[in-house]
Design an enzyme around this catalytic site. Sequence first.
Site, PDB file in Angstrom:
ATOM      1  N   HIS A   1       0.858  -1.196   0.000  1.00  0.00           N
ATOM      2  CA  HIS A   1       0.000   0.000   0.000  1.00  0.00           C
ATOM      3  C   HIS A   1       0.888   1.239   0.000  1.00  0.00           C
ATOM      4  CE1 HIS A   1      -3.744   2.219   0.688  1.00  0.00           C
ATOM      5  NE2 HIS A   1      -3.070   2.963   1.559  1.00  0.00           N
TER       6      HIS A   1
ATOM      7  N   ASP B   1       1.119   5.214  -0.115  1.00  0.00           N
ATOM      8  CA  ASP B   1       0.361   6.433   0.194  1.00  0.00           C
ATOM      9  C   ASP B   1       1.003   7.669  -0.413  1.00  0.00           C
ATOM     10  OD1 ASP B   1      -1.880   5.645   1.922  1.00  0.00           O
ATOM     11  OD2 ASP B   1      -0.297   4.918   3.259  1.00  0.00           O
TER      12      ASP B   1
ATOM     13  N   MET C   1       0.776  11.658  -0.766  1.00  0.00           N
ATOM     14  CA  MET C   1       0.181  12.859  -0.157  1.00  0.00           C
ATOM     15  C   MET C   1       0.842  14.095  -0.739  1.00  0.00           C
ATOM     16  SD  MET C   1      -0.003  11.662   3.794  1.00  0.00           S
ATOM     17  CE  MET C   1      -0.559  10.002   4.243  1.00  0.00           C
TER      18      MET C   1
ATOM     19  N   HIS D   1      -2.491   4.760  -3.362  1.00  0.00           N
ATOM     20  CA  HIS D   1      -3.586   5.523  -2.763  1.00  0.00           C
ATOM     21  C   HIS D   1      -3.254   7.000  -2.908  1.00  0.00           C
ATOM     22  CE1 HIS D   1      -5.668   6.675   1.335  1.00  0.00           C
ATOM     23  NE2 HIS D   1      -6.224   7.265   0.302  1.00  0.00           N
TER      24      HIS D   1
ATOM     25  N   MET E   1      -3.783  10.674  -2.376  1.00  0.00           N
ATOM     26  CA  MET E   1      -4.402  11.738  -1.574  1.00  0.00           C
ATOM     27  C   MET E   1      -3.885  13.043  -2.176  1.00  0.00           C
ATOM     28  SD  MET E   1      -3.893   9.811   2.055  1.00  0.00           S
ATOM     29  CE  MET E   1      -2.680   8.686   1.339  1.00  0.00           C
TER      30      MET E   1
ATOM     31  N   MET F   1     -11.829   4.868   4.260  1.00  0.00           N
ATOM     32  CA  MET F   1     -10.904   5.400   5.254  1.00  0.00           C
ATOM     33  C   MET F   1     -11.550   5.278   6.633  1.00  0.00           C
ATOM     34  SD  MET F   1      -8.256   6.361   3.568  1.00  0.00           S
ATOM     35  CE  MET F   1      -7.376   6.943   5.022  1.00  0.00           C
TER      36      MET F   1
ATOM     37  N   ASP G   1      -8.680   1.246   5.521  1.00  0.00           N
ATOM     38  CA  ASP G   1      -7.388   1.921   5.727  1.00  0.00           C
ATOM     39  C   ASP G   1      -7.451   2.852   6.925  1.00  0.00           C
ATOM     40  OD1 ASP G   1      -4.929   3.153   5.442  1.00  0.00           O
ATOM     41  OD2 ASP G   1      -5.354   4.048   3.493  1.00  0.00           O
TER      42      ASP G   1
HETATM   43  C1  DX5 Z   1      -3.473   7.576   6.046  1.00  0.00           C
HETATM   44  C2  DX5 Z   1      -2.983   6.536   5.080  1.00  0.00           C
HETATM   45  C3  DX5 Z   1      -2.849   5.184   5.651  1.00  0.00           C
HETATM   46  C4  DX5 Z   1      -1.900   5.071   6.817  1.00  0.00           C
HETATM   47  C5  DX5 Z   1      -2.466   4.046   7.740  1.00  0.00           C
HETATM   48  O1  DX5 Z   1      -3.777   8.746   5.352  1.00  0.00           O
HETATM   49  O2  DX5 Z   1      -3.856   6.436   3.978  1.00  0.00           O
HETATM   50  O3  DX5 Z   1      -2.556   4.216   4.667  1.00  0.00           O
HETATM   51  O4  DX5 Z   1      -0.600   4.704   6.489  1.00  0.00           O
HETATM   52  O5  DX5 Z   1      -1.690   3.986   8.874  1.00  0.00           O
HETATM   53  P1  DX5 Z   1      -2.105   3.171  10.169  1.00  0.00           P
HETATM   54  O6  DX5 Z   1      -2.289   1.745   9.784  1.00  0.00           O
HETATM   55  O7  DX5 Z   1      -0.938   3.400  11.086  1.00  0.00           O
HETATM   56  O8  DX5 Z   1      -3.385   3.793  10.682  1.00  0.00           O
HETATM   57 ZN    ZN Z   2      -3.601   4.756   2.540  1.00  0.00          ZN
END
Ligand code: DX5
Ligand code: ZN
Length: 228
Positions: free
Chosen positions: A34, A36, A38, A68, A70, A139, A177
């Site tokens: 996964h 992420d 941002m 993912h 964001m 989420m 997630d």
């Molecule tokens: C948050 C991310 C998640 C994050 C989850 O914005 O999308 O993927 O890494 O982290 P945990 O499992 O620590 O909540």
């Molecule tokens: Zn994520």
Amino acid sequence: MSDFKIAPSILSADFARLGEEVDNVLKSGADIVHFDVMDNHYVPNLTIGPLVCDALRKHGVTAEIDVHLMVKPVDRIIPDFAKAGASYITFHPEGSEHVDRTLQMIRELGCKSGLVFNPATPLSCLKYVMDKVDMILLMSVNPGFGGQSFIPATLDKLREARKLIDDSGYDIRLEIDGGVKVDNIREIAEAGADTFVAGSAIFGAKGANDANDYDTVVAAMRAELAKA
Ligand code: DX5
Ligand code: ZN
């Protein structure tokens, strides 16, 4: 359901040793990476982009990479991730002016597509695009950071999404997630999720001598899932 997949979020990995971290977590039995992304605009944090996805592929990672996004606006960066070897590309509907078009673009680029729903975002925009999504990601924290607590209302939302998927007859994965741990993963699976992102719970797991211990935590998650 037996087709459960564990997707460690590399947000909580040691970025200075990312290739090795991904190798180790996959060796421990995790299924999907996964990833992420941002942008310090849609969410108040800044992480990694297509260059890092490409670097993981060149390092030899063959597992599916679940990107993912964001990011807002999202369309410009999607072809770069397709080229960088993304398997799934998911985005938040708030990040696209034309959700249907963005979903189509992801599939046309040869990737699997998905929509991501923040805790307060209703599932209503799925209604007319169920034929264009391969993944629905709920989420269970507000996006932007790892290590937050699971928001319990997401369990009802999972049941709602599971029903939508089952009624549609499409082959769509239901991913969760945020705040997923060994002690709540079973309940989350029973509410309908089949794909489990976990960042801090996996990359923060320590064994003897404070060393990383991904084997134990991934096995413990699987053992809980086997009871669901
Ligand atoms: C948050 C991310 C998640 C994050 C989850 O914005 O999308 O993927 O890494 O982290 P945990 O499992 O620590 O909540
Ligand atoms: Zn994520």
